[in-house]
Design an enzyme around this catalytic site. Structure first.
Site, PDB file in Angstrom:
ATOM      1  N   TYR A  51       0.817  -1.215   0.000  1.00  0.00           N
ATOM      2  CA  TYR A  51       0.000   0.000   0.000  1.00  0.00           C
ATOM      3  C   TYR A  51       0.850   1.264   0.000  1.00  0.00           C
ATOM      4  O   TYR A  51       0.347   2.338  -0.318  1.00  0.00           O
ATOM      5  CB  TYR A  51      -0.915   0.040   1.223  1.00  0.00           C
ATOM      6  CG  TYR A  51      -1.920  -1.081   1.329  1.00  0.00           C
ATOM      7  CD1 TYR A  51      -2.097  -2.004   0.301  1.00  0.00           C
ATOM      8  CD2 TYR A  51      -2.694  -1.226   2.477  1.00  0.00           C
ATOM      9  CE1 TYR A  51      -3.008  -3.037   0.420  1.00  0.00           C
ATOM     10  CE2 TYR A  51      -3.615  -2.257   2.597  1.00  0.00           C
ATOM     11  CZ  TYR A  51      -3.764  -3.165   1.574  1.00  0.00           C
ATOM     12  OH  TYR A  51      -4.668  -4.184   1.699  1.00  0.00           O
ATOM     13  N   HIS A 109       0.917 -11.624   1.611  1.00  0.00           N
ATOM     14  CA  HIS A 109      -0.130 -10.898   0.896  1.00  0.00           C
ATOM     15  C   HIS A 109      -0.799 -11.717  -0.204  1.00  0.00           C
ATOM     16  O   HIS A 109      -1.989 -11.524  -0.494  1.00  0.00           O
ATOM     17  CB  HIS A 109       0.432  -9.602   0.306  1.00  0.00           C
ATOM     18  CG  HIS A 109      -0.586  -8.531   0.107  1.00  0.00           C
ATOM     19  ND1 HIS A 109      -0.266  -7.196   0.014  1.00  0.00           N
ATOM     20  CD2 HIS A 109      -1.930  -8.578  -0.008  1.00  0.00           C
ATOM     21  CE1 HIS A 109      -1.369  -6.483  -0.143  1.00  0.00           C
ATOM     22  NE2 HIS A 109      -2.393  -7.302  -0.177  1.00  0.00           N
TER      23      HIS A 109
END
Length: 284
Positions: A51, A109
């Site tokens: 992010y 992730h």
């Protein structure tokens, strides 16, 4: 109030039932978003190396005015890291970037790098990354560990060699996309599902059936979506930097009837519009 409720992870640690997602919140805005959320009552904050806002999220946590041990802070190991040494360095890197002594949860992730989403096998690389997470948990750097976007076969690859099984699997989960088989498998293994994009990345806001049902409950479409995820036993992580939306998203103390839950479960949403360019919305 939902912000005061928790689930218990299989390792005996509590996790707040509703969290704040931070995908697409820029690093220079993330600290204020976290402070706003904590001020409203959120105690579960989710970010990721991918992010690009770990620094801001960490600053928000540290300057929130709430003791660190009252917050549940998560991040995710970059999907491209599929080796032990890289994972060890990345875990330490997140802690340094965020300015925190420990994370409450860290996830792998994705079972594949983003440029090979649902492509080749990275079984050995995932096992190596998992070993790094296990060791960081044992060292007290991570309180809980898990995965994201993992299918059953990906989970079985980890469980078959692990000394600690994943405590969490964070997946795409929303009205119109309820992965029943995966939810059933994870529940049986004691793996809690976290629901990212519980409002279908915004695409559900124009769905006539969902709008009609929300009106019957005198709630907004996002509130209905969040409540659905909660009643399915998951941790929804709606993303917003808007304090009013944060408050609204937490006002979900109503119950969807079994009949309506079934109707929502039967809905299918496959078109994510422009967001279809992202691997997780690509339909693979």
């Amino acid at each position: 109030m939902i912000l005061n409720e928790t689930y218990m992870l299989v390792n005996g640690l509590p996790i707040p039932k509703l969290g704040l997602g931070t995908w697409f919140i820029e690093d220079d805005r993330a600290a204020q978003a976290v402070r706003d959320a904590v001020g409203i009552g959120y105690r579960n904050i989710d970010t990721a190396q991918a992010y690009g806002n770990e620094h801001g999220v960490g600053e928000g946590v540290r300057s929130s005015g709430v003791p660190r041990d009252e917050l549940f802070v998560s991040s995710k190991l970059a999907a491209e890291i599929k080796d032990y040494d890289g994972a060890v360095a990345a875990i330490d890197g997140s802690l340094t970037t965020m300015g925190l002594d420990y994370l409450d949860l860290m996830l792998i992730h994705s079972p594949q790098p983003w440029n090979d989403w649902r492509g080749g096998t990275y079984a050995e690389g995932n096992r190596q990354a998992w070993r790094a997470l296990e060791e960081a948990q044992q060292a007290g750097k991570l309180r809980s560990i898990g995965v994201s976007n993992f299918q059953q076969s990906d989970l079985e690859n980890i469980v078959s060699v692990s000394t600690v099984s994943p405590q969490v699997n964070q997946v795409l989960f929303h009205i119109g996309n309820t992965p029943d088989d995966l939810l059933s498998y994870c529940t049986g293994e004691g793996i809690l599902i976290e629901a990212y994009s519980p409002i279908a990345h915004g695409e559900i806001l124009a769905n006539a059936d969902v709008i009609e049902m929300a009106q019957r409950y005198s709630v907004t479409v996002p509130q209905l979506c969040i409540r659905y995820a909660l009643q399915m036993g998951t941790v929804p992580l709606p993303k917003t930097a808007n304090p009013e939306h944060m408050r609204e998203n937490a006002q979900v103390d109503f119950t969807i009837s079994d009949e309506d839950i079934s109707a929502l479960w039967r809905l299918r949403i496959n078109d994510y519009g422009k967001s279809g360019k992202f691997p997780v919305f690509s339909g693979k």
